[in-house]
Design an enzyme around this catalytic site. Structure first.
Site, mmCIF file in Angstrom:
data_model
loop_
_atom_site.group_PDB
_atom_site.id
_atom_site.type_symbol
_atom_site.label_atom_id
_atom_site.label_comp_id
_atom_site.label_asym_id
_atom_site.label_seq_id
_atom_site.Cartn_x
_atom_site.Cartn_y
_atom_site.Cartn_z
ATOM 1 N N ASP A 10 -15.387 3.166 2.670
ATOM 2 C CA ASP A 10 -15.158 1.523 2.989
ATOM 3 C C ASP A 10 -16.519 1.107 2.895
ATOM 4 O OD1 ASP A 10 -12.664 2.106 3.842
ATOM 5 O OD2 ASP A 10 -12.924 2.304 5.925
ATOM 6 N N ARG A 47 -13.415 -6.511 4.103
ATOM 7 C CA ARG A 47 -14.755 -5.651 3.792
ATOM 8 C C ARG A 47 -15.309 -6.461 2.593
ATOM 9 N NH1 ARG A 47 -14.955 -2.124 7.404
ATOM 10 N NH2 ARG A 47 -13.258 -0.719 7.912
ATOM 11 N N ARG A 85 -9.997 -3.119 -4.555
ATOM 12 C CA ARG A 85 -11.533 -3.397 -4.519
ATOM 13 C C ARG A 85 -12.092 -3.102 -5.583
ATOM 14 N NH1 ARG A 85 -11.988 -1.169 1.678
ATOM 15 N NH2 ARG A 85 -11.426 -3.170 2.837
ATOM 16 N N ARG A 142 0.962 -1.200 0.053
ATOM 17 C CA ARG A 142 -0.082 0.044 0.102
ATOM 18 C C ARG A 142 0.934 1.262 0.150
ATOM 19 N NH1 ARG A 142 -5.079 -0.950 4.138
ATOM 20 N NH2 ARG A 142 -5.434 1.142 3.121
HETATM 21 C C1 S3P Z 1 -9.541 5.237 7.889
HETATM 22 C C2 S3P Z 1 -9.557 6.011 6.802
HETATM 23 C C3 S3P Z 1 -9.831 5.545 5.430
HETATM 24 C C4 S3P Z 1 -10.505 4.217 5.621
HETATM 25 C C5 S3P Z 1 -9.854 3.343 6.669
HETATM 26 C C6 S3P Z 1 -9.715 4.022 7.990
HETATM 27 C C7 S3P Z 1 -8.993 5.984 9.335
HETATM 28 O O1 S3P Z 1 -8.577 5.412 4.928
HETATM 29 O O2 S3P Z 1 -10.769 3.631 4.331
HETATM 30 O O3 S3P Z 1 -10.467 2.237 6.577
HETATM 31 O O4 S3P Z 1 -9.228 5.392 10.261
HETATM 32 O O5 S3P Z 1 -8.708 7.011 9.252
HETATM 33 P P1 S3P Z 1 -7.767 6.764 4.290
HETATM 34 O O6 S3P Z 1 -7.928 7.464 4.884
HETATM 35 O O7 S3P Z 1 -6.863 6.263 3.753
HETATM 36 O O8 S3P Z 1 -9.028 6.965 2.902
#
Ligand code: S3P
Length: 432
Positions: free
Chosen positions: A313, A387, A344, A121
């Site tokens: 999400d 998910r 995804r 990632r």
């Molecule tokens: C999250 C932010 C989101 C989300 C992740 C949790 C967080 O990611 O997809 O499951 O707790 O700040 P991104 O900030 O990379 O979009």
């Protein structure tokens, strides 16, 4: 573990879903930085939050389970110590990104790594702005983890975030708290604002208005008794399930309904879903409600622009709703989904199409031709993505014939009770 599911007739009853993952991570990390004893009630007990707890413990933070809550004894920034071993963030992007921001200004070396998915990632998005603040971070080629963070003095910056990401925003806030001078962050579209709410409650000098945050360092964070509501991202699976399984009526109690997270409810309502928010209250600075969901015929919808970060999400399970809705739905501007726990966009498309859906993958989204009653059971793969596993399970409830889902244990990342709750409601899933 492979999970086998049969279609079900109706879902009735009430349930509580697991605690909010985003809020739990933040409550643990911010409490570790406070001066004194704080606690986290109803903290999510799942793999991702376990990763955060373990990393904090390796940094010298005292976290103990006492009477149904986690007690965190923070000793301010100075209480953090150099970890002896690699900090294993497991599958958790939130753990890795937030801790990198936190460790950027600590005067020692930290190495952060994680599982195969997390090591794929993108971390450059945090490395670049943190380096502008003075951080010294080494990564593998293309900015991938493991990351080596050599703590250095930091200075505040003004920064326009290239993506709406609450993880990136929070990493920069954690760095900004220990920097010289103010930090100003501008987001393309507002992302979840739990960090801003919690840091303000803890006494940080922080001003936030939609998409613009100003943080001045220097204040000591005050410990709190955090109470974590249920996770709307986990509730979303049951909201969609109750909407699409005919004859259903489900009450999902104690769900966080922060406006920066409620996109899924808005879109489903626009599709014709019957969702009522009852018993609205505020717990620990976060809005909470009980959600009553009754099945209803759904029509197509379009998800784009500012909505995307407010339901990022939930797109996999919304795709399930769209796959059985009347008409053509579109998801646009959602390239971020390609760099989540799995790609995804690709996985939703390949796996739901195996079940008879008609989804076209676009570079930044999906086109979904709805086929009410058109899904059929099949063998599908979760790609180890929690998910995706749960979204496929919801699709299986309305598919003709049986479905089996691989790597079903992935739900342990965010929602370990998922299979038990689902089988209590349906009597229809079993380990294959
Ligand atoms: C999250 C932010 C989101 C989300 C992740 C949790 C967080 O990611 O997809 O499951 O707790 O700040 P991104 O900030 O990379 O979009």
């Amino acid at each position: 573990m492979e999970m086998k599911l049969s279609p079900c007739h109706s879902l009735k009853g009430d349930l509580e879903v697991s605690a909010d993952k985003s809020i739990s991570h933040r409550a643990l990390i911010f409490s570790a930085l406070a001066q004194g004893e704080g606690s986290v009630h109803n903290c999510l007990e799942a793999q991702d939050t376990r990763s955060t707890c373990n990393c904090l413990r390796q940094l010298g933070v005292d976290i103990k389970a006492e009477q149904g809550r986690l007690v965190v004894r923070g000793n301010g920034w100075q209480g953090l110590q150099e970890p002896e071993k690699v900090l294993d963030c497991g599958n958790s992007g939130t753990t890795m990104r937030l801790l990198t921001g936190l460790l950027a200004g600590r005067p020692f070396l930290s190495i952060l790594s994680g599982d195969d998915s997390l090591r794929r990632r993108p971390m450059r998005r945090i490395i670049e702005p943190l380096e502008r603040m003075g951080a010294k971070i080494s990564a593998r080629h293309n900015g991938l983890a493991p990351l080596a963070v050599n703590g250095a003095p930091l200075r505040g910056i003004q920064y326009q975030l290239p993506v709406s990401s609450a993880q990136l925003k929070t990493a920069l806030l954690l760095a900004g708290l220990q920097a010289q001078g103010p930090t100003l962050l501008l987001e393309p579209e507002p992302s979840r604002d739990h960090s801003e709410r919690m840091l303000a409650v803890m006494g940080a000098d922080l001003q936030a208005e939609s998409g613009k945050i100003t943080l001045k360092p220097g204040r000591t964070l005050q410990p709190q008794e955090f109470k974590v509501p249920g996770d709307i991202s986990s509730a979303a699976f049951f909201i969609v399930a109750a909407s699409i399984v005919p004859g259903s009526e489900l009450l999902i109690r104690n769900v966080g309904v922060n406006p920066t997270r409620c996109g899924v409810i808005e879109v489903l309502k626009s599709m014709g879903a019957d969702i009522t928010l009852e018993n609205r209250r505020v717990i620990g600075g976060e809005p909470v409600a009980d959600l009553l969901v009754r099945s209803a015929p759904l029509q197509a919808a379009v998800v784009e622009g500012a909505l995307v970060p407010r339901l990022v999400d939930e797109i996999p399970v919304l795709a399930v709703a769209m796959a059985v809705a009347e008409g053509e739905s579109r998801v646009e501007g959602a390239a971020e989904l390609r760099v989540k726990e799995s790609d995804r966009l690709a996985v939703i498309c390949s796996e739901l199409n195996k079940m008879g859906a008609c989804i076209e993958e676009m570079p930044q989204g999906l086109i979904i031709k709805g086929r009410p009653g058109g899904l059929k059971g099949n063998r599908v793969a979760s790609y180890g993505d929690h998910r995706i596993a749960m979204s496929l399970a919801i699709a299986a409830l309305v598919a003709k014939g049986d479905t089996s889902i691989s790597q079903a244990e992935a739900v342990d990342i965010s929602f370990p009770q998922f299979w038990t709750l689902l089988s209590n409601l349906t009597d229809g899933c079993e380990r294959a």
